[in-house]
Enzyme design. Structure first.
Site, PDB file in Angstrom:
ATOM      1  N   HIS A 101      -0.888  -2.546   5.219  1.00 50.07           N
ATOM      2  CA  HIS A 101      -0.720  -3.160   6.536  1.00 50.07           C
ATOM      3  C   HIS A 101      -1.915  -4.040   6.899  1.00 50.07           C
ATOM      4  O   HIS A 101      -1.791  -4.960   7.693  1.00 50.07           O
ATOM      5  CB  HIS A 101      -0.507  -2.083   7.598  1.00 50.07           C
ATOM      6  CG  HIS A 101       0.846  -1.440   7.520  1.00 50.07           C
ATOM      7  ND1 HIS A 101       1.959  -1.979   8.107  1.00 50.07           N
ATOM      8  CD2 HIS A 101       1.266  -0.319   6.890  1.00 50.07           C
ATOM      9  CE1 HIS A 101       3.008  -1.204   7.860  1.00 50.07           C
ATOM     10  NE2 HIS A 101       2.616  -0.189   7.118  1.00 50.07           N
TER      11      HIS A 101
ATOM     12  N   GLU B 173       9.551   5.318   0.858  1.00 50.99           N
ATOM     13  CA  GLU B 173       9.442   4.772   2.212  1.00 50.99           C
ATOM     14  C   GLU B 173      10.385   3.573   2.329  1.00 50.99           C
ATOM     15  O   GLU B 173       9.956   2.423   2.216  1.00 50.99           O
ATOM     16  CB  GLU B 173       7.999   4.346   2.517  1.00 50.99           C
ATOM     17  CG  GLU B 173       7.015   5.503   2.598  1.00 50.99           C
ATOM     18  CD  GLU B 173       5.676   5.099   3.215  1.00 50.99           C
ATOM     19  OE1 GLU B 173       5.543   3.935   3.634  1.00 50.99           O
ATOM     20  OE2 GLU B 173       4.786   5.956   3.284  1.00 50.99           O
TER      21      GLU B 173
HETATM   22 ZN   LIG Z   1       4.072   1.137   6.236  1.00 52.23          ZN
END
Ligand SMILES: [Zn+2]
Length: 300
Positions: A210, A264
């Site tokens: 991120h 994820e």
């Molecule tokens: Zn993430």
């Protein structure tokens, strides 16, 4: 064939149902109100509910059961697409299916944090660790108010528009997170649960995708940072079509030993259309495998 599979699906559903029931109890018992509020605010650190629950002793069994069964739910559900990862082949042929045999995997740097192809994992921190991109832009048209690097933001806007058209809309939980925010997030988890537990679901500062401005966590239908996202219309859409816009599901199912993170389906990483198409055509699931880099199951 179908008949012989049904008992397996029923078995999986039962296991999943039992695991979820225990997981809910674990959530009630294991999370303080501040942590719940933090999650609702989107303060994850590459966190999954399964990994987070695993840090609670009362729910560790549930998490261990929920991981494999939840990952298989897209194929077990008759309404879901068989494709659950960015690397799954598209059922429909497209012009891009003809792979360029001369694709140059050395065209861009995998070390430069400003490169669209940078590979960040538990063995490859950003260098410098405090890197901040210079071309952050808001992701127009997508709820959540996230920022990403300009090219990634534009691609996310386009992916979102295509998803909306297919009734598979989504919003963004978090896009870019700076070093200071990741640091406070991670240290908060260390303080409340200990370092080894925190490392299972929260990236250390300097080790989060991120921070590159190229990654975003997306959500829909109440599935926020949970494996159930893979079965939502949005989850199915981005798994099948994300590559057409330059995105990959960075942490695919069954690749924990390579990426360091469990499945994820909500974490999308922008790598550009050329590389995403190459990975899709060649059936390569992870950036580590594509570039011949060491697996990064844990910090060195
Ligand atoms: Zn993430």
């Amino acid at each position: 064939m179908r008949v012989s599979h049904e008992p397996v699906y029923v078995y999986r559903r039962r296991r999943l149902g039992a695991a979820l029931a225990v997981a809910v109890l674990g959530t009630l018992a294991g999370f303080g109100s501040a942590e719940v509020a933090d999650r609702m605010l989107g303060g994850d650190g590459d966190e999954s509910s399964a990994a987070a629950l695993a840090s609670s002793p009362s729910a560790s069994v549930a998490a261990a059961q929920a991981e494999p069964t939840a990952s298989e739910s897209p194929t077990a559900s008759p309404s879901a697409s068989p494709s659950a990862t960015a690397a799954s082949p598209s059922p429909e042929p497209s012009p891009a299916e003809e792979a360029d045999p001369g694709f140059d995997l050395a065209a861009l740097s995998v070390d430069d944090p400003a490169s669209t192809w940078v590979v960040v994992n538990k063995l490859r921190p950003l260098d410098p660790e405090g890197f901040a991109p210079e071309d952050l832009a808001s992701v127009d048209g997508v709820g959540g108010g996230a920022r990403m690097r300009a090219d990634a933001a534009a691609a996310m806007t386009a992916l979102h528009a295509a998803a909306e058209e297919a009734d598979a809309g989504f919003s963004i939980t978090t896009g870019y997170r700076d070093h200071a925010f990741q640091s406070s997030l991670y240290e908060g988890y260390v303080a409340s649960r200990g370092r080894s537990a925190a490392d299972r679901f929260s990236a250390r500062p300097g080790y989060s995708e991120h921070q590159t401005g190229l990654a975003a966590d997306i959500r829909s239908e109440g599935c926020d940072l949970e494996a159930c996202f893979a079965s939502t219309a949005a989850g199915v859409f981005v798994a099948e079509h994300g590559w057409e816009f330059g995105f990959i599901v960075r942490y695919p199912a069954g690749a924990e030993d390579v990426t360091g993170y469990i499945y994820e389906p909500w974490h999308l990483r922008y790598v550009g259309v050329e590389l995403a198409a190459y990975l899709h055509e060649e059936g390569v699931a992870t950036l580590e495998e594509a570039f011949g880099l060491d697996p990064a199951p844990d910090y060195g």
